[in-house]
Design an enzyme around this catalytic site. Structure first.
Site, short mmCIF file in Angstrom:
data_model
loop_
_atom_site.label_atom_id
_atom_site.label_comp_id
_atom_site.label_asym_id
_atom_site.label_seq_id
_atom_site.Cartn_x
_atom_site.Cartn_y
_atom_site.Cartn_z
N GLU A 116 4.69 -8.73 0.66
CA GLU A 116 4.53 -8.78 -0.79
C GLU A 116 5.68 -9.56 -1.43
O GLU A 116 5.48 -10.33 -2.39
CB GLU A 116 4.43 -7.37 -1.36
CG GLU A 116 3.12 -6.67 -0.99
CD GLU A 116 3.04 -5.25 -1.48
OE1 GLU A 116 2.23 -4.98 -2.39
OE2 GLU A 116 3.78 -4.39 -0.95
N GLU A 136 -0.40 -0.80 4.70
CA GLU A 136 -0.17 0.43 3.94
C GLU A 136 -1.29 1.45 4.07
O GLU A 136 -1.05 2.66 4.00
CB GLU A 136 0.03 0.09 2.45
CG GLU A 136 1.40 -0.48 2.12
CD GLU A 136 1.46 -2.00 2.27
OE1 GLU A 136 2.44 -2.60 1.84
OE2 GLU A 136 0.52 -2.58 2.85
#
Length: 722
Positions: A116, A136
């Site tokens: 990210e 995640e």
């Protein structure tokens, strides 16, 4: 990562005007709070400095970043929000919206928050071997730093959904082909290329790309809705009991339809809620518990180093033996396979080749690797070449006389350093090695079938097994991509022992009025891949009966004696292999209900003298689950109290990886603790009054219930048999 260590970032401004910010937090440069604050400070300093034209972010020692430090998400630890300095606003406004360009120099890992961060930069340069992904969802959460919005805009919706929903990373080459990274370079050229690329952006020789607002890779809105609709249907089919994958799809879709800023807000809200969910707590527990199985007091904390296992021999090329061989050669271990005669040897080798071909068909291994992998296998009919091996794994039939002879031969032909392991699932290891003088190097290596696919390896230690042997096997397990769980030497070891009440409780319920198909349906709905009766068909009635006899002999005070499977076997039913068991099977082994099943149930009831109980006949789903799994919890408590397992979390991993207990429930002990020891114990006591000793809570469970102590607490645990 040791929570006491402080991660940081370092900044160095070169003569070229590029500020190189390096993440330093071994072993994987995780984004801990210290790292995030340091990154924010150094980044903003670079933006303020007049001598800085552009910024490159990288990680120390060949690893960009393994992602956000999740130690704050685990179990009893306080769940802290991500710090303001690394909020979505920091990435969007400070990094992506800066007046100076930034380039991510990616090597090793760029996972989760690491990717990210990289996606918020204006370009990404990578090595071909780097792994990039957003895993995640395997922790019950969703990407929370803009990943749900930037990834679809960089590579398209379909592939980004695949990456997020499966949690599987991709290599640098594929990332380049998809558009996730802008160039692939050699590791030695990475920083140099990234610096030059950043300067080119600052001087407008290369495009200044804001990932959050890129639209060229996005599908048309109508297609977006169709793709998301299909993804939801797949998720609901494959994982009906969890909500976070659906929430992830909602967040992604919202961002594409309503705009990235709306998507970011929705992502932040969902991340906060999901990080507090029971599913996330369970999956984070499994994540840490799986990594803790190889931390064993008295063995891994003594400063010893594992000795290298270079060559392995396997005795027996049946289904299990061939699976073990496959697991070894797939991970580049040379293997000698011994059989009794040429016919059996060729059959075993053919099984190994068939295993490899199935892996190729699934895309697990490339076609060009087949011949090289097979060349690691050598077939023999005697022990002459065993003097050069470091480990032998015996995988023959469960016959004590046969195994004792094999171990006597192994002691004679193998070197004194060679580990002598048995894959037995039922026979006491001390009996197997009784006729040898090598008790310190005899150990259990219990694989689960199919051995090249199932991820668990039970390492079974006798009182004489040396710590060095255990350490060596733990190291080997990791190299062949297995999770090792150390257990003591007892009937059934850990997994088979704690789950023997599973089928027995189910047959008890059937004899008292519940229907097998109803039980299987409820247990599957709970999250198991199949119910106890479908499982009995899969493993075969011969195995089921032999295993039941063993536990009845060993634990006569807490077993349910049912004639149901024996009656069916007498009528030439053996499960899938005969296309008839509790279910009927077609040529593709697809199961369907058998209308004749009731006659066998009635006969079993008449033999046992058990009458149908109206309460059991109309048992709610919740009670079915508890009456089947609470006896499993009870037996797991006995295993823990006897010191057969090192810690409760090891039994959680054993249940998840060995019996496919749903990971999103945290494992058998974690699940029981979530319900409460008092509740579990009181239900067992209630049933024991109505249905006998099978349900009697053991002392370990009863004491914890009385004191309100979780089952996972190590207090008062017996001295381990390890």
């Amino acid at each position: 990562m040791d929570s006491r260590s402080k991660g940081r970032t370092a900044v160095e401004v070169g003569a070229d005007g590029v500020a190189l910010i390096t993440i330093i937090n071994p072993p994987v440069n995780s984004l801990s709070f210290d790292v995030l604050y340091s990154l924010s400070e150094n980044y903003e300093e670079a933006l303020r400095r007049n001598d800085v034209k552009a910024i490159v972010i990288t990680g120390e020692k060949g690893k960009f970043s393994g992602g956000f430090d999740i130690t704050g998400l685990g179990g009893s630890q306080e769940r802290k929000p991500k710090p303001d300095s690394m909020s979505v606003d920091f990435l969007s406004d400070v990094v992506e919206g800066a007046k100076k360009p930034s380039v991510a120099a990616v090597d090793g890992l760029a996972l989760g928050g690491g990717l990210e961060l990289a996606m918020a930069c204006h370009a990404r340069i990578s090595t071909s071997s780097a792994q990039l992904g957003l895993p995640e969802l395997q922790l019950g959460i969703i990407p929370g730093l803009g990943g749900t919005q930037r990834l679809p805009r960089l590579i398209g919706l379909s592939k980004s959904l695949d990456m997020m929903l499966t949690s599987k990373p991709i290599k640098g080459e594929e990332a380049h082909a998809l558009g996730l990274v802008d160039a692939i370079v050699l590791p030695a050229e990475l920083i140099k290329t990234a610096r030059r690329w950043a300067l080119d952006i600052s001087e407008y020789r290369r495009p200044w790309v804001l990932s959050l607002y890129k639209t060229s890779k996005l599908e048309p809105l109508k297609e977006v809705r169709e793709i998301c609709k299909f993804a939801r249907a797949q998720v609901q089919k494959e994982a009906p009991n969890v909500k976070h994958p659906l929430i992830c799809i909602d967040v992604i879709e919202e961002g594409i339809i309503s705009g990235p800023r709306v998507g970011l807000r929705k992502e932040a809200e969902a991340s906060q809620v999901l990080s507090q969910s029971d599913t996330s707590k369970s999956l984070v527990h499994v994540f840490f518990a799986q990594r803790a199985t190889s931390k064993i007091p008295g063995i891994t904390d003594r400063g010893m180093m594992p000795r290298q296992v270079n060559k392995v021999a396997v005795v027996g090329g049946g289904l299990m033996g061939s699976g073990i061989v496959t697991a070894l050669i797939l991970n580049n271990f040379p293997v000698i396979l011994k059989e009794m005669n040429e016919n059996l040897l060729q059959t075993g080798i053919n099984r190994v080749k068939a295993n490899l071909k199935r892996q190729m068909a699934k895309g697990t291994i490339p076609l060009e690797k087949f011949d090289k992998t097979v060349s690691l296998l050598k077939g023999v009919l005697n022990y002459e070449s065993f003097k050069e091996v470091d480990l032998v794994i015996e995988a023959v039939v469960e016959n004590i006389v046969v195994k004792q002879q094999i171990f006597t031969d192994l002691e004679k032909y193998c070197g004194p350093h060679c580990i002598l392991a048995s894959n037995t699932s039922t026979i006491d290891l001390t009996l197997i090695g009784a006729k040898t003088q090598s008790h310190d190097r005899i150990v259990g290596a219990h694989f689960f079938s199919p051995a090249h696919i199932m991820p668990l390896l039970e390492i079974v230690q006798t009182p004489q097994t040396s710590p060095q042997v255990i350490l060596n096997l733990i190291s080997l397990a990791k190299k062949i991509k297995k999770t090792p769980v150390l257990v003591g030497n007892c009937t059934g070891f850990a997994v088979n022992r704690i789950f023997f009440p599973y089928t027995q409780a189910a047959t008890m319920l059937v004899e008292r009025g519940a229907h097998p198909y109803k039980i299987d349906q409820v247990v599957t709905k709970f999250g198991m891949p199949m119910g106890p009766f479908r499982l009995a068909d899969l493993v075969g009635f011969g195995v089921a009966i032999a295993t039941a006899k063993q536990f009845i002999n060993e634990f006569p005070d807490r077993t349910h004696r049912s004639m149901l499977i024996s009656i069916m076997q007498e009528d030439k039913r053996a499960g899938e292999s005969t296309r008839k068991g509790f279910y009927l099977y077609d040529e593709k082994r697809r199961a369907s209900p058998d209308p004749e099943l009731n006659k066998y149930i009635e006969k079993a009831r008449s033999i046992s003298g058990i009458a149908v109980d109206p309460k059991i006949q109309n048992l709610p789903e919740k009670d079915i689950i508890e009456m089947i799994f609470f006896p499993v919890v009870n037996e797991a408590c006995r295993v823990l109290s006897e010191g057969i397992a090192v810690k409760a979390s090891d039994l959680d991993i054993a249940s998840v990886l060995g019996m496919s207990f749903p990971a999103y429930r945290g494992g058998i002990m974690f699940w029981a603790d979530s319900l409460g020891t008092k509740y579990v114990c009181s239900r067992l006591e209630e049933w024991s009054k109505d249905y006998g000793g099978f349900f009697n809570p053991c002392n370990y469970l009863a004491q914890r219930a009385a004191q309100g102590i979780p089952l996972s607490s190590p207090a008062d645990q017996a001295k381990p048999r390890l």
